[in-house]
Design a protein around this motif. Sequence first.
Motif, PDB file in Angstrom:
ATOM      1  N   ARG A  67       0.805  -1.222   0.000  1.00  0.00           N
ATOM      2  CA  ARG A  67       0.000   0.000   0.000  1.00  0.00           C
ATOM      3  C   ARG A  67       0.842   1.278   0.000  1.00  0.00           C
ATOM      4  N   ASN A  69      -5.022   0.711  -7.153  1.00  0.00           N
ATOM      5  CA  ASN A  69      -5.508  -0.012  -5.982  1.00  0.00           C
ATOM      6  C   ASN A  69      -5.885  -1.448  -6.338  1.00  0.00           C
ATOM      7  N   GLN A 102      -2.448  -3.368  -7.064  1.00  0.00           N
ATOM      8  CA  GLN A 102      -1.673  -3.701  -5.862  1.00  0.00           C
ATOM      9  C   GLN A 102      -2.373  -4.783  -5.053  1.00  0.00           C
ATOM     10  N   SER A 103      -3.713  -4.803  -5.088  1.00  0.00           N
ATOM     11  CA  SER A 103      -4.475  -5.834  -4.372  1.00  0.00           C
ATOM     12  C   SER A 103      -4.316  -7.203  -5.038  1.00  0.00           C
ATOM     13  N   PHE A 142      -0.858  -8.355  -4.130  1.00  0.00           N
ATOM     14  CA  PHE A 142      -0.917  -8.749  -2.721  1.00  0.00           C
ATOM     15  C   PHE A 142      -1.531 -10.142  -2.569  1.00  0.00           C
ATOM     16  N   PHE A 164      -7.384 -10.274  -1.438  1.00  0.00           N
ATOM     17  CA  PHE A 164      -7.694  -9.233  -2.420  1.00  0.00           C
ATOM     18  C   PHE A 164      -8.661  -8.173  -1.880  1.00  0.00           C
ATOM     19  N   GLY A 199      -7.019  -5.977   0.696  1.00  0.00           N
ATOM     20  CA  GLY A 199      -6.041  -5.115   0.033  1.00  0.00           C
ATOM     21  C   GLY A 199      -6.717  -3.896  -0.579  1.00  0.00           C
ATOM     22  N   MET A 200      -7.858  -4.115  -1.229  1.00  0.00           N
ATOM     23  CA  MET A 200      -8.631  -3.021  -1.810  1.00  0.00           C
ATOM     24  C   MET A 200      -9.119  -2.068  -0.725  1.00  0.00           C
ATOM     25  N   ASN A 242      -8.011  -1.609   2.395  1.00  0.00           N
ATOM     26  CA  ASN A 242      -6.934  -0.881   3.061  1.00  0.00           C
ATOM     27  C   ASN A 242      -6.378   0.239   2.179  1.00  0.00           C
ATOM     28  N   GLY A 243      -6.253  -0.054   0.888  1.00  0.00           N
ATOM     29  CA  GLY A 243      -5.793   0.974  -0.034  1.00  0.00           C
ATOM     30  C   GLY A 243      -6.735   2.166  -0.049  1.00  0.00           C
ATOM     31  N   HIS A 279      -5.374  -4.550   9.362  1.00  0.00           N
ATOM     32  CA  HIS A 279      -4.588  -5.752   9.056  1.00  0.00           C
ATOM     33  C   HIS A 279      -4.200  -6.489  10.340  1.00  0.00           C
TER      34      HIS A 279
END
Length: 211
Positions: free
Chosen positions: A91, A108, A111-112, A115, A129, A132-133, A135-136, A152
Amino acid sequence: MLKWIRKKIKNFKKFLERRILFELALVGVGYILIVKMMLILGNLTFGDLMAQYNRHMGNNSFSFSQDIIKNIFVLFDLCIITPIVEELIFRRFIMKKLQKRLNFNLSNILQSVIFAVCHLNIVQALYAFPIGMMNGHLNKKYKTLYAGIVIHAAANFVGTVWPAIENEIIMSYISNDIALVIIEVLVSGIGIWLFFKAYKRVNVMSTTCNS
């Protein structure tokens, strides 16, 4: 170096002043309880795949019956080191690299995906996934990486400790299958309620903080 440390401490104090820590943690707790419900359904329908996943997750397991030092090490690794390192890599570093060429939404998503793939496990990838979305998205709204780290860490803590509570405590007192199913449904329901209530509040508070 000292200047950088002072800056980070100052930023963390500002983050704490927003009084959003608890709500962010509840987002992580609620999310992982929903994931737990999906894993139960997965065990019923994808036996072989879930057996592979369970073996993989058992490598760094928490257990009340094992040495307390090992448990502390497992919790420190999964609930402190891992969230900080992964949020920094995915992130912060990867996200910044992607945003040099792409807009935020595409960055976003990518990166997810990275990840999720880096977990090297199909089942983990499926629930890595979305977080990750999320948190971004929240890191952007709060303009700090601390938001994603808290979510997290909370998710990893519950995901690490709850299986031990369930297998070593609850199941030692309750052997009735129907009662166990009721408990699972209640826990999953609490997870869904917690997640959506906390996530809504976190989004509202981020708007207030940045206005």
